[in-house]
Write a protein that holds these residues in place. Sequence first.
Motif, PDB file in Angstrom:
ATOM      1  N   UNK A 109       0.842  -1.197   0.000  1.00 10.35           N
ATOM      2  CA  UNK A 109       0.000   0.000   0.000  1.00 10.35           C
ATOM      3  C   UNK A 109       0.877   1.246   0.000  1.00 10.35           C
ATOM      4  N   UNK A 110       0.632   2.145  -0.958  1.00  9.60           N
ATOM      5  CA  UNK A 110       1.451   3.361  -1.037  1.00  9.60           C
ATOM      6  C   UNK A 110       0.811   4.373  -1.972  1.00  9.60           C
ATOM      7  N   UNK A 111       1.208   5.624  -1.792  1.00  8.02           N
ATOM      8  CA  UNK A 111       0.869   6.692  -2.732  1.00  8.02           C
ATOM      9  C   UNK A 111       2.179   7.287  -3.222  1.00  8.02           C
ATOM     10  N   UNK A 112       2.326   7.374  -4.543  1.00  7.54           N
ATOM     11  CA  UNK A 112       3.542   7.946  -5.133  1.00  7.54           C
ATOM     12  C   UNK A 112       3.218   9.270  -5.792  1.00  7.54           C
ATOM     13  N   UNK A 113       4.036  10.284  -5.505  1.00  8.40           N
ATOM     14  CA  UNK A 113       3.940  11.565  -6.184  1.00  8.40           C
ATOM     15  C   UNK A 113       5.234  12.347  -5.943  1.00  8.40           C
ATOM     16  N   UNK A 114       5.417  13.420  -6.677  1.00 11.29           N
ATOM     17  CA  UNK A 114       6.560  14.314  -6.510  1.00 11.29           C
ATOM     18  C   UNK A 114       7.916  13.641  -6.725  1.00 11.29           C
ATOM     19  N   UNK A 115       7.947  12.622  -7.577  1.00 11.00           N
ATOM     20  CA  UNK A 115       9.225  12.038  -7.968  1.00 11.00           C
ATOM     21  C   UNK A 115       9.995  11.351  -6.862  1.00 11.00           C
ATOM     22  N   UNK A 116       9.317  10.740  -5.899  1.00 15.01           N
ATOM     23  CA  UNK A 116       9.984  10.041  -4.802  1.00 15.01           C
ATOM     24  C   UNK A 116      10.477   8.678  -5.275  1.00 15.01           C
ATOM     25  N   UNK A 117      11.783   8.571  -5.539  1.00 13.83           N
ATOM     26  CA  UNK A 117      12.359   7.352  -6.116  1.00 13.83           C
ATOM     27  C   UNK A 117      12.210   6.153  -5.183  1.00 13.83           C
ATOM     28  N   UNK A 118      12.425   6.330  -3.902  1.00 11.61           N
ATOM     29  CA  UNK A 118      12.384   5.198  -2.980  1.00 11.61           C
ATOM     30  C   UNK A 118      10.994   4.575  -2.937  1.00 11.61           C
ATOM     31  N   UNK A 119       9.940   5.400  -2.938  1.00  8.37           N
ATOM     32  CA  UNK A 119       8.573   4.865  -2.944  1.00  8.37           C
ATOM     33  C   UNK A 119       8.286   4.182  -4.280  1.00  8.37           C
ATOM     34  N   UNK A 120       8.680   4.816  -5.383  1.00  4.89           N
ATOM     35  CA  UNK A 120       8.443   4.217  -6.701  1.00  4.89           C
ATOM     36  C   UNK A 120       9.169   2.876  -6.804  1.00  4.89           C
ATOM     37  N   UNK A 121      10.415   2.840  -6.398  1.00  8.87           N
ATOM     38  CA  UNK A 121      11.206   1.615  -6.495  1.00  8.87           C
ATOM     39  C   UNK A 121      10.599   0.495  -5.657  1.00  8.87           C
ATOM     40  N   UNK A 122      10.178   0.798  -4.435  1.00  4.81           N
ATOM     41  CA  UNK A 122       9.684  -0.223  -3.525  1.00  4.81           C
ATOM     42  C   UNK A 122       8.301  -0.730  -3.901  1.00  4.81           C
ATOM     43  N   UNK A 123       7.416   0.162  -4.333  1.00  7.45           N
ATOM     44  CA  UNK A 123       6.012  -0.217  -4.481  1.00  7.45           C
ATOM     45  C   UNK A 123       5.531  -0.335  -5.937  1.00  7.45           C
ATOM     46  N   UNK A 124       6.223   0.267  -6.889  1.00  5.94           N
ATOM     47  CA  UNK A 124       5.681   0.326  -8.251  1.00  5.94           C
ATOM     48  C   UNK A 124       6.575  -0.298  -9.316  1.00  5.94           C
ATOM     49  N   UNK A 125       7.872  -0.150  -9.180  1.00  2.00           N
ATOM     50  CA  UNK A 125       8.796  -0.477 -10.273  1.00  2.00           C
ATOM     51  C   UNK A 125       8.668  -1.912 -10.769  1.00  2.00           C
ATOM     52  N   UNK A 126       8.575  -2.866  -9.850  1.00  2.57           N
ATOM     53  CA  UNK A 126       8.645  -4.268 -10.263  1.00  2.57           C
ATOM     54  C   UNK A 126       7.317  -4.822 -10.780  1.00  2.57           C
ATOM     55  N   UNK A 127       6.246  -4.061 -10.626  1.00  2.00           N
ATOM     56  CA  UNK A 127       4.969  -4.486 -11.194  1.00  2.00           C
ATOM     57  C   UNK A 127       4.498  -3.513 -12.278  1.00  2.00           C
ATOM     58  N   UNK A 128       5.443  -2.743 -12.823  1.00  2.00           N
ATOM     59  CA  UNK A 128       5.104  -1.754 -13.843  1.00  2.00           C
ATOM     60  C   UNK A 128       4.746  -2.346 -15.208  1.00  2.00           C
ATOM     61  N   UNK A 129       5.423  -3.381 -15.700  1.00  2.00           N
ATOM     62  CA  UNK A 129       5.259  -3.757 -17.115  1.00  2.00           C
ATOM     63  C   UNK A 129       3.830  -4.046 -17.560  1.00  2.00           C
ATOM     64  N   UNK A 130       3.079  -4.842 -16.817  1.00  2.00           N
ATOM     65  CA  UNK A 130       1.755  -5.238 -17.286  1.00  2.00           C
ATOM     66  C   UNK A 130       0.749  -4.092 -17.199  1.00  2.00           C
ATOM     67  N   UNK A 131      -0.157  -3.976 -18.192  1.00  2.00           N
ATOM     68  CA  UNK A 131      -1.247  -3.006 -18.079  1.00  2.00           C
ATOM     69  C   UNK A 131      -2.477  -3.597 -17.403  1.00  2.00           C
ATOM     70  N   UNK A 132      -2.453  -4.899 -17.112  1.00  2.00           N
ATOM     71  CA  UNK A 132      -3.662  -5.577 -16.627  1.00  2.00           C
ATOM     72  C   UNK A 132      -3.848  -5.474 -15.119  1.00  2.00           C
ATOM     73  N   UNK A 133      -2.838  -5.020 -14.388  1.00  3.00           N
ATOM     74  CA  UNK A 133      -2.998  -4.852 -12.933  1.00  3.00           C
ATOM     75  C   UNK A 133      -3.102  -3.378 -12.578  1.00  3.00           C
ATOM     76  N   UNK A 134      -3.749  -2.613 -13.450  1.00  3.18           N
ATOM     77  CA  UNK A 134      -3.855  -1.170 -13.255  1.00  3.18           C
ATOM     78  C   UNK A 134      -5.226  -0.656 -13.704  1.00  3.18           C
ATOM     79  N   UNK A 135      -5.735   0.313 -12.961  1.00  3.00           N
ATOM     80  CA  UNK A 135      -6.898   1.081 -13.382  1.00  3.00           C
ATOM     81  C   UNK A 135      -6.385   2.456 -13.794  1.00  3.00           C
ATOM     82  N   UNK A 136      -6.455   2.770 -15.099  1.00  4.75           N
ATOM     83  CA  UNK A 136      -5.887   4.006 -15.631  1.00  4.75           C
ATOM     84  C   UNK A 136      -6.935   5.104 -15.729  1.00  4.75           C
ATOM     85  N   UNK A 137      -6.521   6.325 -15.430  1.00  2.00           N
ATOM     86  CA  UNK A 137      -7.325   7.478 -15.796  1.00  2.00           C
ATOM     87  C   UNK A 137      -7.163   7.665 -17.307  1.00  2.00           C
ATOM     88  N   UNK A 138      -8.267   7.749 -18.019  1.00  2.93           N
ATOM     89  CA  UNK A 138      -8.194   7.811 -19.479  1.00  2.93           C
ATOM     90  C   UNK A 138      -7.380   9.008 -19.960  1.00  2.93           C
TER      91      UNK A 138
END
Length: 316
Positions: A109-138
């Motif tokens: 569980x996390x919120x990422x904003x303002x270019x925080x690398x540590x949060x992005x790396x820990x919570x988002x980076x490794x599950x980034x590739x697939x589009x199927x585990x995301x709800x996108x704003x159009x």
Amino acid sequence: MNQSYTNLEIIIVDDGSTDETPDLCEHIATTDNRIRVIHKQNGRQASARNAGLKVCKGEYILFLDSDDELQPNCCEIVTKQITVSPDFVLFGFNVYKNGRLLRTPNPGNAIYQNGNWEIFKKHFKYLMPSPCNKLYKKSYIKVLFDESCVYGEDSIFNYANLTEGTVLVAIEKCLYNVYLDKEDSVNKTFKEGKLRDIIKGANIRVNKLTNIFDIKNKALDEIRIEALDGILEGVYTCCNALPQKTAIKELEINLNNDRVLERKLTSTRLHLRPLNFFCQNKHFKTAYIYCRILGWTIPKARNLRNILHKWAHTGH
């Protein structure tokens, strides 16, 4: 159709099916007025997703592959996360094979904003590739899927749309079921152009991460090493899966265009282990290609095999 959240527009893209799928899709559409069917010539996955993106009317978008499944409460849970107006909500996978749950990768569980690398790396980076585990704003999606790709268009899509101002929400719940039973899956085959797309995706990922984040040398090396590992796996698969002439053509065309490792890595020793593995297992062609990727100068001599074989056992 069985989602607990019902305010949905459901778009089925029939990407040039040659069996009874078109008729089945039309029949299903008659049972639920939320469903819209698009029939098109086969253009692969990226083309099918783009076709849906071009006609969808919803404010948020979620992708579902034809051989996978959403948990019944998926849409209900992820739509509750849009109160902070994220560009996308990231959630986890349930990965199954032969009816058995293998793993449940999730971002926490996390919120990422303002270019925080540590949060992005820990919570988002490794599950980034697939589009199927995301709800996108159009409105967030500025770059469509690359229809020229035969592999890796998912990762390219996600990193191409990532910007400095992106706001993301991660939840640890696993809401998407992936089934690995399909033997002819696109991820299990090697096609001409796959290595090209692996390199293209690695370059986009490295460039985007280094441009967005103020990353220091050690983290920068880590990103490049991960990119190299992906390219290395592609090189190895290419050498072993394709006919020799086809593999050589793939390597010659694509490796000369690689820019992932423009700058020298500070931890060169990390790259010796895979080279050692290739040599010890007598994958000398792959070892040679690996050296080329690294930009290492090696002799183009008849005894190259002996040189690499000696290197594998002595480290010199």
